[in-house]
Design a protein around this motif. Sequence first.
Motif, PDB file in Angstrom:
ATOM      1  N   LYS A 149     -13.074  12.024 -17.745  1.00 50.37           N
ATOM      2  CA  LYS A 149     -13.399  11.813 -16.181  1.00 50.37           C
ATOM      3  C   LYS A 149     -13.186  10.532 -15.868  1.00 50.37           C
ATOM      4  O   LYS A 149     -12.791  10.498 -14.599  1.00 50.37           O
ATOM      5  CB  LYS A 149     -14.906  12.331 -15.952  1.00 50.37           C
ATOM      6  CG  LYS A 149     -15.336  12.563 -14.885  1.00 50.37           C
ATOM      7  CD  LYS A 149     -16.840  13.206 -14.789  1.00 50.37           C
ATOM      8  CE  LYS A 149     -17.067  13.418 -13.358  1.00 50.37           C
ATOM      9  NZ  LYS A 149     -18.537  14.047 -13.236  1.00 50.37           N
ATOM     10  N   SER A 150     -13.533   9.538 -16.378  1.00 51.04           N
ATOM     11  CA  SER A 150     -13.393   8.211 -15.986  1.00 51.04           C
ATOM     12  C   SER A 150     -12.186   7.987 -15.486  1.00 51.04           C
ATOM     13  O   SER A 150     -11.584   7.315 -14.450  1.00 51.04           O
ATOM     14  CB  SER A 150     -13.907   7.110 -16.755  1.00 51.04           C
ATOM     15  OG  SER A 150     -13.749   5.746 -16.445  1.00 51.04           O
ATOM     16  N   PHE A 151     -10.987   8.149 -16.516  1.00 51.44           N
ATOM     17  CA  PHE A 151      -9.661   7.892 -16.258  1.00 51.44           C
ATOM     18  C   PHE A 151      -9.196   8.617 -15.094  1.00 51.44           C
ATOM     19  O   PHE A 151      -8.470   8.152 -14.360  1.00 51.44           O
ATOM     20  CB  PHE A 151      -8.927   8.222 -17.477  1.00 51.44           C
ATOM     21  CG  PHE A 151      -7.308   7.968 -17.576  1.00 51.44           C
ATOM     22  CD1 PHE A 151      -7.056   6.658 -17.568  1.00 51.44           C
ATOM     23  CD2 PHE A 151      -6.655   9.136 -17.320  1.00 51.44           C
ATOM     24  CE1 PHE A 151      -5.374   6.615 -17.524  1.00 51.44           C
ATOM     25  CE2 PHE A 151      -5.371   8.688 -17.125  1.00 51.44           C
ATOM     26  CZ  PHE A 151      -4.814   7.793 -17.326  1.00 51.44           C
ATOM     27  N   GLU A 171     -10.651   9.847 -12.561  1.00 48.93           N
ATOM     28  CA  GLU A 171     -11.158   9.269 -11.342  1.00 48.93           C
ATOM     29  C   GLU A 171     -10.493   8.007 -10.811  1.00 48.93           C
ATOM     30  O   GLU A 171     -10.520   7.619  -9.882  1.00 48.93           O
ATOM     31  CB  GLU A 171     -12.957   9.076 -11.351  1.00 48.93           C
ATOM     32  CG  GLU A 171     -13.425  10.435 -11.561  1.00 48.93           C
ATOM     33  CD  GLU A 171     -15.131  10.254 -11.763  1.00 48.93           C
ATOM     34  OE1 GLU A 171     -15.522   9.079 -12.091  1.00 48.93           O
ATOM     35  OE2 GLU A 171     -15.668  11.283 -11.409  1.00 48.93           O
ATOM     36  N   LYS A 172     -10.070   7.219 -11.910  1.00 52.50           N
ATOM     37  CA  LYS A 172      -9.438   5.971 -11.602  1.00 52.50           C
ATOM     38  C   LYS A 172      -7.869   6.327 -10.838  1.00 52.50           C
ATOM     39  O   LYS A 172      -7.233   5.637 -10.214  1.00 52.50           O
ATOM     40  CB  LYS A 172      -9.268   5.049 -12.730  1.00 52.50           C
ATOM     41  CG  LYS A 172     -10.640   4.463 -13.135  1.00 52.50           C
ATOM     42  CD  LYS A 172     -10.259   3.693 -14.524  1.00 52.50           C
ATOM     43  CE  LYS A 172     -11.687   3.134 -14.915  1.00 52.50           C
ATOM     44  NZ  LYS A 172     -11.516   2.395 -16.207  1.00 52.50           N
ATOM     45  N   ARG A 202     -10.643  13.288  -7.591  1.00 56.89           N
ATOM     46  CA  ARG A 202     -12.031  13.332  -7.237  1.00 56.89           C
ATOM     47  C   ARG A 202     -12.944  14.403  -7.993  1.00 56.89           C
ATOM     48  O   ARG A 202     -14.290  14.455  -8.283  1.00 56.89           O
ATOM     49  CB  ARG A 202     -12.295  13.296  -5.813  1.00 56.89           C
ATOM     50  CG  ARG A 202     -11.584  12.051  -5.137  1.00 56.89           C
ATOM     51  CD  ARG A 202     -11.939  11.890  -3.785  1.00 56.89           C
ATOM     52  NE  ARG A 202     -10.859  10.997  -3.237  1.00 56.89           N
ATOM     53  CZ  ARG A 202      -9.832  11.201  -2.568  1.00 56.89           C
ATOM     54  NH1 ARG A 202      -9.532  12.638  -2.426  1.00 56.89           N
ATOM     55  NH2 ARG A 202      -9.092  10.317  -1.803  1.00 56.89           N
ATOM     56  N   GLU A 230     -16.465  11.901 -21.038  1.00 58.43           N
ATOM     57  CA  GLU A 230     -16.740  10.694 -20.094  1.00 58.43           C
ATOM     58  C   GLU A 230     -15.279   9.840 -20.076  1.00 58.43           C
ATOM     59  O   GLU A 230     -14.908   9.212 -19.123  1.00 58.43           O
ATOM     60  CB  GLU A 230     -17.795   9.688 -20.450  1.00 58.43           C
ATOM     61  CG  GLU A 230     -19.212  10.500 -20.658  1.00 58.43           C
ATOM     62  CD  GLU A 230     -20.169   9.537 -21.410  1.00 58.43           C
ATOM     63  OE1 GLU A 230     -19.670   8.512 -21.854  1.00 58.43           O
ATOM     64  OE2 GLU A 230     -21.218  10.084 -21.519  1.00 58.43           O
ATOM     65  N   GLY A 231     -14.583   9.737 -21.204  1.00 60.66           N
ATOM     66  CA  GLY A 231     -13.476   9.109 -20.992  1.00 60.66           C
ATOM     67  C   GLY A 231     -12.342   9.577 -20.099  1.00 60.66           C
ATOM     68  O   GLY A 231     -11.505   8.952 -19.242  1.00 60.66           O
TER      69      GLY A 231
END
Length: 223
Positions: free
Chosen positions: A28-30, A32-33, A37, A25-26
């Motif tokens: 992927k979130s980073f 995507e920021k 995509r 999750e960390g």
Amino acid sequence: MNDIYKYLLEDLKIAITDDHDLVLEGFKSFLEKKNIRHVETFTTAQQLINTLPARDFDIYIIDIGMPDIDGFTLIDVVREHKPDAKIIVNTIHQEVWIIRRMLDKNVNAILSKSTDFSKITEAIETVISGKQYFCPEVRKKLNRHRQLLEHPSEREIEVLRAMARGLTSKEIAAQLFISENTVETHRKKLFMKLNARNIADLIVKAIARGYINASEFDRNVET
């Protein structure tokens, strides 16, 4: 980051394999920021392997400590399906011999799990430019232990494991489909590389350096 790299990052397809949901999750979130995509996550090595025949990713981020399939085996499977795959290893392991095994697998980058997430984009940019990347912790380890980096090759480790099980040179040759002379050559190199006095000493040092597991050897091996 220049515009060319920004454009490339936006189009990248990235697969991340790790058995810890928080890590996935960390990452992927980073990413995507950073406008990346196309990020897919896998919690087991087998999940990633199942996608290989039908899916293409530009970069594979792999934890070598996967519980279902050894990470080095996973790297081999990815390479079999995608010979040009760019592989970034994300790991807690910083032992020199393990780093060396990663280098032998021609991984494109090595990240420590203690490294700041910001280093991942630095690693990705370096890798897509055709260069190899090591996080600061790994670079320090390599610079500090250059003299220790000559370690057994993959074939020598196979011989080592067979020796640890108490097999003779003749039995090892038959098992690995090589000549007894070749086995003897590997044996000599193993003794030199591990600076071992006898087989028992060789096995003890091999276990200490992580080349084999204690469960792999025969306690009745003669010295």
